[in-house]
Scaffold this motif. Structure first.
Motif, short mmCIF file in Angstrom:
data_model
loop_
_atom_site.label_atom_id
_atom_site.label_comp_id
_atom_site.label_asym_id
_atom_site.label_seq_id
_atom_site.Cartn_x
_atom_site.Cartn_y
_atom_site.Cartn_z
N SER A 129 -59.76 25.49 22.59
CA SER A 129 -59.68 25.64 24.04
C SER A 129 -60.44 24.47 24.66
CB SER A 129 -60.31 26.97 24.48
OG SER A 129 -61.71 26.93 24.20
N LEU A 130 -60.33 24.32 25.97
CA LEU A 130 -61.08 23.24 26.63
C LEU A 130 -62.58 23.41 26.42
CD1 LEU A 130 -59.03 22.90 29.94
CD2 LEU A 130 -59.19 21.23 28.09
N ASN A 131 -63.06 24.64 26.52
CA ASN A 131 -64.49 24.89 26.24
C ASN A 131 -64.83 24.55 24.80
OD1 ASN A 131 -65.39 25.77 28.77
ND2 ASN A 131 -64.58 27.83 28.42
N TRP A 133 -63.36 22.25 22.95
CA TRP A 133 -63.43 20.78 22.82
C TRP A 133 -64.72 20.24 23.41
CZ3 TRP A 133 -60.87 18.36 19.39
CH2 TRP A 133 -59.57 18.73 19.04
N VAL A 134 -65.21 20.85 24.48
CA VAL A 134 -66.50 20.43 25.05
C VAL A 134 -67.59 20.52 23.99
CG1 VAL A 134 -68.31 21.07 26.70
CG2 VAL A 134 -65.94 20.96 27.45
N ILE A 184 -64.66 20.05 31.85
CA ILE A 184 -63.27 20.45 31.63
C ILE A 184 -62.31 19.35 32.09
CG2 ILE A 184 -61.49 22.11 32.27
CD1 ILE A 184 -63.64 23.19 30.34
N SER A 185 -62.57 18.81 33.26
CA SER A 185 -61.73 17.75 33.81
C SER A 185 -61.76 16.52 32.92
CB SER A 185 -62.20 17.39 35.23
OG SER A 185 -61.51 16.27 35.73
N ILE A 187 -62.16 16.37 29.66
CA ILE A 187 -61.33 16.59 28.47
C ILE A 187 -59.85 16.42 28.82
CG2 ILE A 187 -60.64 18.21 26.67
CD1 ILE A 187 -63.50 17.26 26.38
N GLU A 188 -59.42 17.10 29.88
CA GLU A 188 -58.00 17.02 30.29
C GLU A 188 -57.61 15.58 30.62
OE1 GLU A 188 -56.70 21.17 32.29
OE2 GLU A 188 -58.14 20.01 33.47
N LYS A 204 -50.00 21.48 24.19
CA LYS A 204 -50.74 22.47 24.96
C LYS A 204 -50.15 23.84 24.69
CE LYS A 204 -52.30 23.22 29.73
NZ LYS A 204 -52.20 22.69 31.12
N SER A 280 -55.00 26.33 24.92
CA SER A 280 -55.63 25.50 23.88
C SER A 280 -54.87 24.18 23.75
CB SER A 280 -55.64 26.23 22.53
OG SER A 280 -54.32 26.52 22.10
N TYR A 281 -55.57 23.20 23.27
CA TYR A 281 -55.00 21.87 23.06
C TYR A 281 -55.05 21.55 21.56
CZ TYR A 281 -55.15 20.98 28.09
OH TYR A 281 -54.94 21.04 29.44
#
Length: 390
Positions: A129-131, A133-134, A184-185, A187-188, A204, A280-281
């Protein structure tokens, strides 16, 4: 025309500004934060600006060892001024949904690329998820921020503010939210940049976790249907997706917030037979390159970008009619945020001073706007109504 000119970093920046090179205005802000450039990325950017004006651009070398002079001794050497300035070479990709990436965003995306290369070589799992990946990229840990000290910094910053309602807890919560959104921004944005440059490929996925705890990938239509149902419920409960997401990340929840979270969980279970949803990515491929972006350079770009976002957000609010500017945290958002960034040890330069000098005027405008709002809405209790607007 041939004319050799030798300039310091500051002289070169001022020369570019004098010649109408607009990009130099943002670069000089970076320089002024410490009265110098502390990395070669900024120096290289300045060299590119000089190339718009001159055919020959270089740095002065030490005649003893042939190495470029550094620090205060660094000199930019230019020759053969152009008859007409040429546009700066732009390696940024056009973005159909927004502005092209800045130099700082490009550098951060290269840092992410390097992290992805390392993960592939280490056999790491490549879907999060984005979190998630953070965490994988070891970005700023929002939950580790010294909340109490940040609240004390806000109290200190406003010790001379002529206003009767300052909420340090709310201001710091908003600061945390802004940093969370920045992560988050980032990562995207980085994934999109790298994908467009064909340095990575990713997919995605839209996921639900069913009542048995099993993950299921669903199509976007079904996922959006769940998102809409959740949004409508939150609206009926007098809440929002931002408040809901913050509640999910928070260890401390009020009775009201717990009730909202429970209501959403019950709706998801009864209407869609799931516990929660997430995107998720999955990174499918990564182009192997020799990427070496130091964490220090990444951090500088991160805070540069965050400071720009802070200033832009404040200016957007300031563009509203004065009489509508009745929210304390928004009226002084940039000053509060920059004060906290500086407290954390990062340079903010003259921008904080700029907003600090405006504080008295902003507070006066806020007070007048709020008094006008009270008159128009025929409110009975000034303090209680104001609490409901912040």
């Amino acid at each position: 025309m041939s004319l050799v000119k030798v300039m310091t970093d500051l002289e070169a920046l001022e020369h570019c500004i004098e010649k109408g090179v607009e990009e130099a205005n943002s670069l000089i802000i970076t320089y002024n934060r410490r009265g110098r450039f502390d990395n070669m990325k900024s120096v290289a950017s300045l060299q590119k600006l000089l190339e718009m004006l001159y055919e020959e651009v270089d740095l002065l070398t030490n005649p003893k060892n042939g190495k470029y002079l550094t620090g205060k001794n660094r000199r930019h050497v230019v020759n053969k001024i152009r008859d007409k300035a040429i546009p700066k070479e732009d390696r940024r990709k056009d973005n159909k949904t927004g502005q092209p990436p800045t130099e700082d965003q490009l550098l951060m995306s290269e840092f992410i690329h390097g992290k992805l290369i390392f993960m592939v070589e280490s056999g790491k799992h490549m879907e999060h998820s984005l979190n998630g990946w953070v965490s994988q990229f070891d970005l700023l840990d929002i939950e580790s921020l010294p909340i109490q000290k940040l609240e004390e910094r806000i109290e200190e910053a406003h010790k001379t503010t002529d206003f009767y309602l300052i909420k340090p807890k709310e201001i710091v919560r908003i600061f945390k939210d802004a940093l969370y959104n920045m992560n988050i921004s980032l990562i995207e944005k980085s994934f999109n940049i790298l994908n467009k440059c064909e340095k990575i490929k990713y997919a995605k996925n839209y996921n639900i976790v069913d009542l048995k705890g099993q993950r299921l990938i669903v199509d976007k239509y079904y996922y959006d249907k769940i998102v809409l149902a959740r949004m409508n419920l939150l609206k009926d409960l007098g809440s929002s997706i931002n408040e809901y997401n913050f509640a999910l990340r928070s260890n401390k929840k009020s009775a009201r917030i717990r009730s909202i979270v429970d209501s959403v969980s019950e709706m998801l279970a009864s209407n869609f037979e799931c516990k929660f949803i997430y995107q998720s990515y999955a990174v499918i491929s990564v182009e192997a390159q020799n990427v070496c972006i130091e964490k220090e350079s990444f951090d500088e770009s991160f805070w540069n970008d965050f400071i720009r976002r802070t200033d832009r957000r404040q200016r957007l609010y300031d563009s509203k009619p004065i009489k509508e500017q009745t929210w304390f945290w928004r009226k002084l958002y940039a000053f509060n945020t920059l004060s906290l960034i500086e407290y954390m040890g990062f340079e903010v330069g003259d921008l904080l001073v700029h907003y600090e000098l405006e504080n008295k005027q902003r507070v006066n405008e806020l007070s007048l706007s709020f008094e006008k709002w009270l008159e128009e809405n025929n409110s009975l209790n000034k303090l209680e109504v104001f609490k409901n607007t912040t």
